[in-house]
Write an enzyme that holds these catalytic residues in place. Structure first.
Site, PDB file in Angstrom:
ATOM      1  N   HIS A  47      38.717  27.765  -6.409  1.00  0.00           N
ATOM      2  CA  HIS A  47      37.919  27.304  -5.593  1.00  0.00           C
ATOM      3  C   HIS A  47      37.619  28.427  -4.574  1.00  0.00           C
ATOM      4  CE1 HIS A  47      33.051  27.860  -5.308  1.00  0.00           C
ATOM      5  NE2 HIS A  47      33.367  27.506  -3.817  1.00  0.00           N
ATOM      6  N   HIS A  93      26.846  29.558  -7.409  1.00  0.00           N
ATOM      7  CA  HIS A  93      26.915  27.882  -7.543  1.00  0.00           C
ATOM      8  C   HIS A  93      26.627  27.861  -8.944  1.00  0.00           C
ATOM      9  CE1 HIS A  93      26.029  24.997  -4.229  1.00  0.00           C
ATOM     10  NE2 HIS A  93      26.784  25.562  -3.620  1.00  0.00           N
TER      11      HIS A  93
END
Length: 719
Positions: A47, A93
């Protein structure tokens, strides 16, 4: 408190492979402390480090005369003239929203808004792209309601209009919903704030809300597949407070006006760790932090927890020391924390102290720019076979099937939960194509859109990647906007599987070709990998967010079809039904190839729309559902019937690319035909807008009947 012993299980729990841990040992020459292990885990996970994607992301076109700042900062910055810039980005998200739908979606919106105002821009627009599993899956209803409420709850309270987005359902998302959040803001082009630290001994300042234990390890969680332990990951989801974020924005923009800011960074993924490391690395400096100075809201927090917390509504700043009093006064006024928690240092060190004890002492540059980078093995997606047969259906029956599907029904149930009118500059409500926002105090307007067709990408990643960009280009062009630039949100499965990595590589190649041909460089973005549950990947979903400029808002193509208007199709129709909406929704088939995207033709058609906007009353691109669905949607928006001259399934429901449906008066249609002949583009009369029915060949249905069907679909499933 005694720190845990570093074991193979603990290393694996931090998402680090054995060879990556060996590399850590080589870099620091000893075993890491528990806090150091957490820091490496945060900075080296997928990420934060983009270790599987960097090689391919570098191939994307990111420059152009309109680009002020491309990828690498909190958001991209694009010139819109008159000394102004639009700042925008899209981020995922996904994992948090699947675990805790409301807070996952809400903090996704909050995070992307911070990315924008951290650079000195006041947010003016938001969008979202949402993908869920099949509607009868036991989790889908909960996920849809939680995510939609989270998006609306945060954005509405913060006070930014949501002007568009996407919503789709497919069994491939049963175990991993996708929540992609977009935000855009306005700033003066000469007052952009960046994140690179500069100057030795400069104070490092913590701003905003207090630090808690929520979100600890969130970035590492977002870089892993899901399995039966998913419920254990719930504490890694952050909790948002939009009212605090609103105060943080006002305080930050006021702080920037004082001249006190040297550099500033949002605390997003990996919190204090990532923000401090990125600021130091970009400035070629080291950073020392004294954690006892960090404002906390929970007792006995450890260094590990403080460094990895992803508590929301926080920023990190390097401050001009002589303006400390002025800066602190701003944050005191807004009742927010302002704490000097460290300083910049000359050495290449990330030195973390807690109550006088060294908790981490690492070479800072090794945490960021020299993180692992992989050239993952990949295999090209096999070429899809063409359709073996071309199905036929009564046109009205086909249209009704699409309108009864949650994929193509009216989105009002979703959009009406979002405030699209706050700030009073919205020119077009969501659901009618690209959103349009006036640039306050000027004649200009900005248009926004978000697009991808995953069923194309899974069949043909290169064409699917091109198509996502091309559809964004068409949506902007259809309102008369000149496309400026794009942001990408690359949602894929496990990159360690060569076939998944092949999807990613193919999509990047397609996107790169399209943004180059259509002059829409990528200026920001996000990669979300490991979207798999128990080995089942999502459909490859490279979402494209795009921004366009309308020099004079009065010249936007934002009217509706009216009684007596002629219906024209710009572009060539061959009747491509492979991977089409009709094939999937009516015939439950996923065969055939994605439609081919002719980028030269796309450019010519978009230029034609903008060059001849004065003769066009209403316009939409032809995409999912082809001419049939586009004609119904244009008729419904104008509250007028439509009569199409054709009845065959491929012509009505084919999804050939590069096409637009235009509504205009008869004399304007004649002028457009002449202009099209001159420009070398294909323009065909396909019917007219009139009456109160939708008529295709010999089939008809009342517009009101179709509207009732379309508007009832989502509320019946989720309300």
């Amino acid at each position: 408190m005694q720190e845990p012993q570093i074991t193979a299980d603990l290393i694996a729990a931090h998402g680090l492979k054995p060879d990556e841990y060996d590399r850590i040992l080589e870099i620091i020459g000893r075993a890491p402390t528990f806090t150091e292990l957490g820091i490496f885990s945060a900075m080296w996970n997928e990420h934060c480090s983009y270790k599987s994607s960097k090689k391919w992301l570098r191939t994307l076109p990111t420059e152009g005369p309109q680009v002020i700042c491309g990828p690498g900062e909190n958001a991209g910055v694009v010139d819109i003239g008159d000394g102004q810039a639009v700042i925008f980005k899209m981020e995922s998200h996904n994992h948090p929203s699947y675990i805790e739908p409301y807070q996952g979606a809400a903090t996704g919106v909050g995070g992307i808004l911070r990315d924008v105002f951290t650079m000195g821009a006041r947010p003016i627009a938001a969008m979202n792209s949402l993908s869920f599993g099949e509607v009868n899956h036991p989790k889908t209803r909960q996920l849809v309601n939680g995510v939609v409420e989270g998006v609306g709850g945060y954005g509405n309270c913060f006070g930014v209009p949501t002007v568009g987005g996407e919503l789709r359902f497919d069994p491939a998302y049963n175990g991993n919903c996708l929540v992609n959040a977009f935000a855009a803001g306005l700033a003066d082009a000469d007052k952009i704030f960046y994140s690179a630290a500069s100057g030795l001994g400069m104070p490092v300042v913590y701003l905003g809300a207090k630090t808690g234990r929520d979100g600890v390890g969130g970035a590492t969680m977002a870089s892993a597949e899901f399995d039966e332990t998913i419920e254990e990951k719930r504490p890694t989801v952050q909790v948002g407070d939009p009212f605090t974020e609103k105060r943080l924005m006002e305080a930050t923009l006021e702080l920037m006006a004082t001249g006190a800011v040297i550099s500033i960074q949002d605390m997003g993924a990996a919190g204090l760790t990532c923000s401090a490391v990125e600021m130091g690395d970009k400035g070629g400096l080291g950073v020392r932090l004294d954690l006892e100075r960090v404002p906390v809201r929970e007792e006995n927090m450890t260094a590990y927890e403080m460094m990895l917390s992803e508590s929301q509504e926080r920023m990190l700043m390097v401050l001009k020391p002589e303006l400390e009093a002025e800066a602190k006064a701003v944050f005191d006024k807004w009742d927010l924390d302002f704490a000097i928690v460290g300083e910049t240092i000359a050495e290449d060190r990330f030195l973390i102290m807690h109550n006088g004890v060294v908790k981490a002492d690492l070479p800072l540059s090794k945490l960021a720019s020299t993180a692992p980078e992989y050239d993952r093995p990949w295999v090209e997606t096999p070429a899809a076979e063409p359709l073996s047969d071309v199905p036929e259906i009564d046109p009205i029956d086909g249209l009704k099937a699409l309108l009864a599907s949650p994929n193509y029904a009216a989105r009002n149930w979703v959009f009406e939960q979002y405030d699209s009118q706050v700030m009073a500059d919205t020119m077009r409500i969501p659901g009618a194509g690209a959103g349009i926002i006036r640039v306050h105090g000027t004649q200009k307007a900005l248009a926004f859109t978000s697009d991808v067709t995953p069923r194309y990408v899974v069949a043909n990643p290169v064409e699917g990647g091109k198509q996502a960009v091309a559809e964004a280009y068409r949506n902007l062009s259809a309102v008369g906007a000149k496309p400026l630039a794009t942001t990408d949100n690359m949602n894929f499965g496990n990159p360690e599987k060569p076939e998944i990595m092949g999807q990613f590589v193919g999509a990047i190649k397609g996107i790169g070709a399209a943004v180059a041909a259509l002059d829409m460089p990528i200026v920001s973005g996000n990669v979300s990998l490991y979207n798999e549950t128990d080995g089942e990947p999502i459909l490859p979903t490279p979402t494209i967010g795009a921004v366009g400029l309308i020099e004079n808002a009065d010249e936007a193509i934002a009217d509706c079809a009216r009684d007596g208007h002629v219906a024209l199709v710009l572009g060539t129709t061959e009747g491509h039904l492979g991977r089409s909406a009709l094939l999937a929704e009516v015939f439950n088939r996923t065969d055939g190839d994605a439609p081919h995207v002719d980028l030269e033709a796309e450019k010519a058609a978009g230029d034609f729309i903008r060059d001849n906007r004065d003769w066009i009353k209403a316009c939409t691109d032809l995409s999912d559902g082809g001419l049939a669905l586009a004609a119904y949607e244009m008729a419904e928006q104008g509250d007028v019937g439509v009569v199409l001259d054709m009845a065959d399934t491929p012509t009505l429901f084919g999804e050939d690319q590069g096409r637009y449906l235009i509504a205009c008066n008869f004399d304007q249609a004649e002028a457009l035909m002449v202009a099209a002949n001159r420009a070398g583009v294909t323009l065909t009369s396909v019917g007219r807008f009139t009456g109160t029915d939708v008529v295709m060949g010999g089939s008809r249905a009342a517009l009101d009947e179709l509207r009732d069907l379309s508007y009832a679909t989502l509320p019946a499933l989720f309300a």
